[in-house]
Write an enzyme that holds these catalytic residues in place. Structure first.
Site, PDB file in Angstrom:
ATOM      1  N   LYS A  75      81.386  62.391  -5.866  1.00 23.44           N
ATOM      2  CA  LYS A  75      80.126  62.986  -7.233  1.00 23.44           C
ATOM      3  C   LYS A  75      80.556  62.349  -8.300  1.00 23.44           C
ATOM      4  O   LYS A  75      81.137  61.456  -8.359  1.00 23.44           O
ATOM      5  CB  LYS A  75      80.792  64.060  -7.130  1.00 23.44           C
ATOM      6  CG  LYS A  75      79.123  64.916  -7.823  1.00 23.44           C
ATOM      7  CD  LYS A  75      79.547  66.597  -8.061  1.00 23.44           C
ATOM      8  CE  LYS A  75      78.670  66.614  -9.663  1.00 23.44           C
ATOM      9  NZ  LYS A  75      78.676  67.591 -10.296  1.00 23.44           N
TER      10      LYS A  75
ATOM     11  N   ASN B 272      81.331  56.125 -13.012  1.00 25.37           N
ATOM     12  CA  ASN B 272      82.099  55.293 -12.676  1.00 25.37           C
ATOM     13  C   ASN B 272      83.854  55.956 -13.201  1.00 25.37           C
ATOM     14  O   ASN B 272      84.507  55.450 -13.549  1.00 25.37           O
ATOM     15  CB  ASN B 272      82.363  54.130 -13.439  1.00 25.37           C
ATOM     16  CG  ASN B 272      80.638  53.938 -13.130  1.00 25.37           C
ATOM     17  OD1 ASN B 272      80.290  53.581 -12.240  1.00 25.37           O
ATOM     18  ND2 ASN B 272      79.853  52.936 -14.210  1.00 25.37           N
ATOM     19  N   ARG B 273      83.968  57.433 -12.569  1.00 21.93           N
ATOM     20  CA  ARG B 273      85.163  57.609 -14.041  1.00 21.93           C
ATOM     21  C   ARG B 273      85.748  57.467 -14.843  1.00 21.93           C
ATOM     22  O   ARG B 273      87.300  57.548 -14.838  1.00 21.93           O
ATOM     23  CB  ARG B 273      86.090  57.311 -11.984  1.00 21.93           C
ATOM     24  CG  ARG B 273      86.049  57.755 -11.040  1.00 21.93           C
ATOM     25  CD  ARG B 273      86.070  59.670 -10.037  1.00 21.93           C
ATOM     26  NE  ARG B 273      86.419  59.688  -8.890  1.00 21.93           N
ATOM     27  CZ  ARG B 273      84.227  60.366  -9.041  1.00 21.93           C
ATOM     28  NH1 ARG B 273      83.660  60.643  -9.575  1.00 21.93           N
ATOM     29  NH2 ARG B 273      84.103  60.403  -7.756  1.00 21.93           N
ATOM     30  N   LEU B 274      85.120  56.335 -15.682  1.00 25.24           N
ATOM     31  CA  LEU B 274      85.471  56.650 -17.274  1.00 25.24           C
ATOM     32  C   LEU B 274      85.137  58.124 -17.318  1.00 25.24           C
ATOM     33  O   LEU B 274      84.384  58.260 -18.948  1.00 25.24           O
ATOM     34  CB  LEU B 274      85.150  55.748 -17.774  1.00 25.24           C
ATOM     35  CG  LEU B 274      84.826  54.453 -17.764  1.00 25.24           C
ATOM     36  CD1 LEU B 274      84.906  53.198 -18.186  1.00 25.24           C
ATOM     37  CD2 LEU B 274      86.862  53.973 -17.278  1.00 25.24           C
TER      38      LEU B 274
END
Ligand SMILES: Cc1cc2nc3c(=O)[nH]c(=O)nc-3n(C[C@H](O)[C@H](O)[C@H](O)COP(=O)(O)O)c2cc1C
Length: 215
Positions: free
Chosen positions: A10, A192-194
Protein backbone atom coordinates in the site's frame (compact mmCIF):
# COMPACT_ATOMS: atom_id res chain seq x y z
CA UNK A 1 0.42 -24.25 4.10
CA UNK A 2 1.86 -21.34 2.19
CA UNK A 3 0.40 -17.92 1.56
CA UNK A 4 2.82 -15.51 -0.06
CA UNK A 5 1.88 -11.95 0.90
CA UNK A 6 4.67 -10.29 -1.07
CA UNK A 7 2.13 -8.43 -3.22
CA UNK A 8 0.33 -6.86 -0.27
CA UNK A 9 1.56 -3.35 -0.80
CA UNK A 10 0.00 0.00 0.00
CA UNK A 11 1.28 3.47 -0.70
CA UNK A 12 0.86 5.84 2.21
CA UNK A 13 -0.01 9.31 0.99
CA UNK A 14 -2.46 10.88 3.39
CA UNK A 15 -0.30 13.31 5.30
CA UNK A 16 3.08 14.62 6.38
CA UNK A 17 4.77 15.38 9.70
CA UNK A 18 7.45 18.05 9.68
CA UNK A 19 9.59 18.90 12.71
CA UNK A 20 8.79 22.60 12.34
CA UNK A 21 5.05 21.89 12.71
CA UNK A 22 5.37 19.89 15.93
CA UNK A 23 4.81 21.32 19.43
CA UNK A 24 7.38 21.21 22.25
CA UNK A 25 5.22 18.82 24.28
CA UNK A 26 4.29 15.50 22.63
CA UNK A 27 1.03 15.28 24.58
CA UNK A 28 -0.20 18.27 22.59
CA UNK A 29 0.56 16.45 19.35
CA UNK A 30 -1.09 13.31 20.76
CA UNK A 31 -4.23 15.31 21.48
CA UNK A 32 -4.22 16.88 18.02
CA UNK A 33 -3.90 13.51 16.30
CA UNK A 34 -6.47 11.91 18.61
CA UNK A 35 -9.05 14.62 17.80
CA UNK A 36 -8.35 14.33 14.08
CA UNK A 37 -8.75 10.55 14.05
CA UNK A 38 -11.90 10.73 16.16
CA UNK A 39 -13.42 13.32 13.84
CA UNK A 40 -12.50 11.78 10.50
CA UNK A 41 -11.97 8.06 11.12
CA UNK A 42 -14.27 7.05 14.00
CA UNK A 43 -14.36 3.44 12.74
CA UNK A 44 -10.69 3.14 13.74
CA UNK A 45 -11.81 2.80 17.42
CA UNK A 46 -9.53 5.69 18.25
CA UNK A 47 -8.92 4.77 21.89
CA UNK A 48 -7.94 1.14 21.28
CA UNK A 49 -4.22 0.75 21.94
CA UNK A 50 -1.77 -2.12 22.14
CA UNK A 51 -0.12 -2.59 25.53
CA UNK A 52 3.10 -4.58 25.64
CA UNK A 53 4.58 -5.85 28.87
CA UNK A 54 7.55 -8.01 29.79
CA UNK A 55 6.09 -11.12 31.40
CA UNK A 56 7.32 -13.20 34.32
CA UNK A 57 8.32 -15.83 31.72
CA UNK A 58 10.70 -13.28 30.12
CA UNK A 59 8.61 -12.92 26.97
CA UNK A 60 7.07 -9.66 25.81
CA UNK A 61 3.30 -9.87 25.38
CA UNK A 62 1.01 -7.45 23.59
CA UNK A 63 -2.74 -7.08 23.84
CA UNK A 64 -5.31 -4.40 23.13
CA UNK A 65 -6.75 -2.28 25.96
CA UNK A 66 -8.83 0.87 25.87
CA UNK A 67 -7.41 4.28 26.66
CA UNK A 68 -9.88 5.88 29.07
CA UNK A 69 -8.16 9.16 29.85
CA UNK A 70 -5.03 11.09 29.00
CA UNK A 71 -3.46 14.13 30.61
CA UNK A 72 -0.04 15.80 30.41
CA UNK A 73 1.01 13.16 32.99
CA UNK A 74 0.15 10.09 30.96
CA UNK A 75 -2.27 7.50 29.59
CA UNK A 76 -4.85 5.69 31.75
CA UNK A 77 -6.44 2.28 31.14
CA UNK A 78 -8.36 -0.11 33.40
CA UNK A 79 -7.88 -3.79 34.00
CA UNK A 80 -7.64 -6.62 36.51
CA UNK A 81 -4.54 -6.09 38.67
CA UNK A 82 -4.15 -9.88 39.06
CA UNK A 83 -4.25 -10.57 35.32
CA UNK A 84 -1.18 -11.66 33.38
CA UNK A 85 -0.49 -8.04 32.44
CA UNK A 86 -1.04 -6.92 36.04
CA UNK A 87 1.53 -9.42 37.29
CA UNK A 88 3.92 -8.43 34.53
CA UNK A 89 3.66 -4.73 35.44
CA UNK A 90 4.13 -5.56 39.12
CA UNK A 91 7.49 -7.16 38.35
CA UNK A 92 8.52 -4.74 35.58
CA UNK A 93 6.66 -1.44 35.17
CA UNK A 94 8.37 -0.64 31.88
CA UNK A 95 5.71 -0.95 29.19
CA UNK A 96 5.00 0.08 25.63
CA UNK A 97 1.73 1.44 24.24
CA UNK A 98 1.02 1.76 20.55
CA UNK A 99 -1.75 3.07 18.36
CA UNK A 100 -2.20 2.24 14.68
CA UNK A 101 -4.78 4.43 12.99
CA UNK A 102 -4.87 2.98 9.50
CA UNK A 103 -7.42 5.51 8.15
CA UNK A 104 -4.89 8.30 8.56
CA UNK A 105 -1.83 6.04 8.07
CA UNK A 106 -0.49 6.99 11.49
CA UNK A 107 1.22 5.14 14.30
CA UNK A 108 2.21 6.32 17.78
CA UNK A 109 4.60 4.33 19.97
CA UNK A 110 4.93 5.22 23.64
CA UNK A 111 7.49 3.84 26.09
CA UNK A 112 6.81 4.53 29.73
CA UNK A 113 6.35 3.36 33.28
CA UNK A 114 3.01 2.02 34.47
CA UNK A 115 1.74 2.65 37.97
CA UNK A 116 -1.60 2.11 39.69
CA UNK A 117 -3.77 5.22 39.88
CA UNK A 118 -5.31 6.41 43.15
CA UNK A 119 -8.11 4.17 44.43
CA UNK A 120 -10.68 6.97 44.46
CA UNK A 121 -10.04 7.56 40.73
CA UNK A 122 -10.65 3.88 40.00
CA UNK A 123 -13.81 4.06 42.15
CA UNK A 124 -15.06 7.01 40.13
CA UNK A 125 -14.52 5.28 36.81
CA UNK A 126 -15.96 1.96 38.06
CA UNK A 127 -19.14 3.75 39.15
CA UNK A 128 -19.55 5.21 35.67
CA UNK A 129 -19.45 1.76 34.00
CA UNK A 130 -22.60 -0.06 32.89
CA UNK A 131 -23.89 -2.57 35.47
CA UNK A 132 -23.04 -5.56 33.21
CA UNK A 133 -19.42 -4.45 32.92
CA UNK A 134 -19.20 -3.92 36.68
CA UNK A 135 -20.48 -7.45 37.33
CA UNK A 136 -18.11 -8.95 34.78
CA UNK A 137 -15.15 -7.25 36.45
CA UNK A 138 -16.22 -8.83 39.73
CA UNK A 139 -16.59 -12.39 38.47
CA UNK A 140 -13.67 -12.61 36.05
CA UNK A 141 -10.37 -13.90 37.38
CA UNK A 142 -8.84 -12.46 34.26
CA UNK A 143 -6.17 -14.63 32.59
CA UNK A 144 -6.94 -17.72 34.77
CA UNK A 145 -8.05 -21.01 33.19
CA UNK A 146 -11.75 -21.78 33.48
CA UNK A 147 -13.78 -24.93 32.84
CA UNK A 148 -16.39 -23.46 30.52
CA UNK A 149 -18.29 -20.38 29.42
CA UNK A 150 -21.30 -21.81 31.25
CA UNK A 151 -19.47 -21.52 34.56
CA UNK A 152 -18.86 -17.84 33.84
CA UNK A 153 -22.47 -17.17 32.88
CA UNK A 154 -23.71 -18.90 36.03
CA UNK A 155 -21.43 -16.79 38.19
CA UNK A 156 -22.74 -13.67 36.47
CA UNK A 157 -26.39 -14.65 36.98
CA UNK A 158 -25.75 -15.48 40.68
CA UNK A 159 -24.03 -12.20 41.31
CA UNK A 160 -26.69 -10.27 39.40
CA UNK A 161 -29.26 -11.71 41.82
CA UNK A 162 -27.10 -11.01 44.86
CA UNK A 163 -26.73 -7.34 43.94
CA UNK A 164 -30.31 -6.79 42.75
CA UNK A 165 -31.23 -3.19 43.56
CA UNK A 166 -27.84 -2.62 45.17
CA UNK A 167 -24.75 -0.70 44.20
CA UNK A 168 -21.91 -2.91 42.98
CA UNK A 169 -18.64 -2.21 44.82
CA UNK A 170 -15.37 -1.98 42.89
CA UNK A 171 -13.30 -5.05 43.70
CA UNK A 172 -9.84 -4.08 44.95
CA UNK A 173 -8.21 -6.28 42.29
CA UNK A 174 -9.64 -4.11 39.51
CA UNK A 175 -8.55 -0.56 38.69
CA UNK A 176 -6.56 1.79 36.57
CA UNK A 177 -2.94 2.17 35.55
CA UNK A 178 -1.35 5.34 34.29
CA UNK A 179 1.51 4.99 31.85
CA UNK A 180 3.85 7.93 32.33
CA UNK A 181 5.70 8.37 29.04
CA UNK A 182 9.46 8.63 28.71
CA UNK A 183 9.49 8.46 24.89
CA UNK A 184 6.80 9.05 22.27
CA UNK A 185 7.26 8.47 18.56
CA UNK A 186 4.84 9.80 15.95
CA UNK A 187 4.85 8.01 12.58
CA UNK A 188 3.15 9.32 9.50
CA UNK A 189 3.19 7.07 6.44
CA UNK A 190 4.59 8.69 3.28
CA UNK A 191 5.00 7.66 -0.34
CA UNK A 192 7.87 5.35 -1.38
CA UNK A 193 8.34 4.24 2.25
CA UNK A 194 9.98 7.59 3.12
CA UNK A 195 7.83 7.88 6.19
CA UNK A 196 8.01 10.73 8.70
CA UNK A 197 9.08 9.77 12.22
CA UNK A 198 9.32 12.41 14.93
CA UNK A 199 10.55 11.13 18.27
CA UNK A 200 10.31 12.85 21.67
CA UNK A 201 12.54 11.67 24.55
CA UNK A 202 12.54 12.94 28.13
CA UNK A 203 16.01 14.01 29.28
CA UNK A 204 17.30 13.96 32.90
CA UNK A 205 15.80 17.42 33.52
CA UNK A 206 12.39 16.21 32.31
CA UNK A 207 12.56 18.26 29.12
CA UNK A 208 11.27 16.72 25.92
CA UNK A 209 13.96 16.46 23.23
CA UNK A 210 12.63 16.18 19.68
CA UNK A 211 14.42 14.45 16.80
CA UNK A 212 13.60 13.10 13.38
CA UNK A 213 14.24 9.39 12.85
CA UNK A 214 15.06 7.69 9.58
CA UNK A 215 12.17 5.63 8.27
C1 LIG B 1 -10.83 -3.67 21.41
C2 LIG B 1 -10.40 -4.34 22.70
C3 LIG B 1 -10.45 -3.63 23.89
C4 LIG B 1 -10.05 -4.20 25.09
N1 LIG B 1 -10.02 -3.44 26.22
C5 LIG B 1 -9.55 -3.96 27.36
C6 LIG B 1 -9.39 -3.12 28.53
O1 LIG B 1 -9.64 -1.91 28.52
N2 LIG B 1 -8.93 -3.71 29.67
C7 LIG B 1 -8.62 -5.04 29.73
O2 LIG B 1 -8.22 -5.51 30.79
N3 LIG B 1 -8.73 -5.84 28.63
C8 LIG B 1 -9.18 -5.33 27.46
N4 LIG B 1 -9.26 -6.12 26.34
C9 LIG B 1 -8.88 -7.55 26.44
C10 LIG B 1 -7.35 -7.67 26.41
O3 LIG B 1 -6.88 -7.55 25.08
C11 LIG B 1 -6.85 -8.99 27.03
O4 LIG B 1 -7.47 -10.08 26.40
C12 LIG B 1 -7.13 -9.08 28.53
O5 LIG B 1 -6.88 -7.84 29.18
C13 LIG B 1 -6.27 -10.17 29.19
O6 LIG B 1 -4.92 -9.90 28.96
P1 LIG B 1 -3.75 -10.57 29.84
O7 LIG B 1 -4.16 -12.00 30.06
O8 LIG B 1 -2.53 -10.46 28.98
O9 LIG B 1 -3.64 -9.80 31.11
C14 LIG B 1 -9.63 -5.56 25.12
C15 LIG B 1 -9.56 -6.27 23.92
C16 LIG B 1 -9.92 -5.68 22.74
C17 LIG B 1 -9.80 -6.46 21.45
Amino acid sequence: MENDLGNYRKSYEKGALLLKDTPENPMELFQKWFYEIDAHFPKDETNAMTLSTIGLDGFPKSRVVLLKKYTFEGFIFYTNYNSEKGNAIESNPNVCLSFFWHGAERQIIIKGKAEKILENLSDGYFESRPRGSQLSALISNQSQQIESRKELEKKLADLDKKFEGKEIPRPDFWGGYIVKPTEIEFWQGRANRLHDRIDYKLDESYNWIKTRLSP
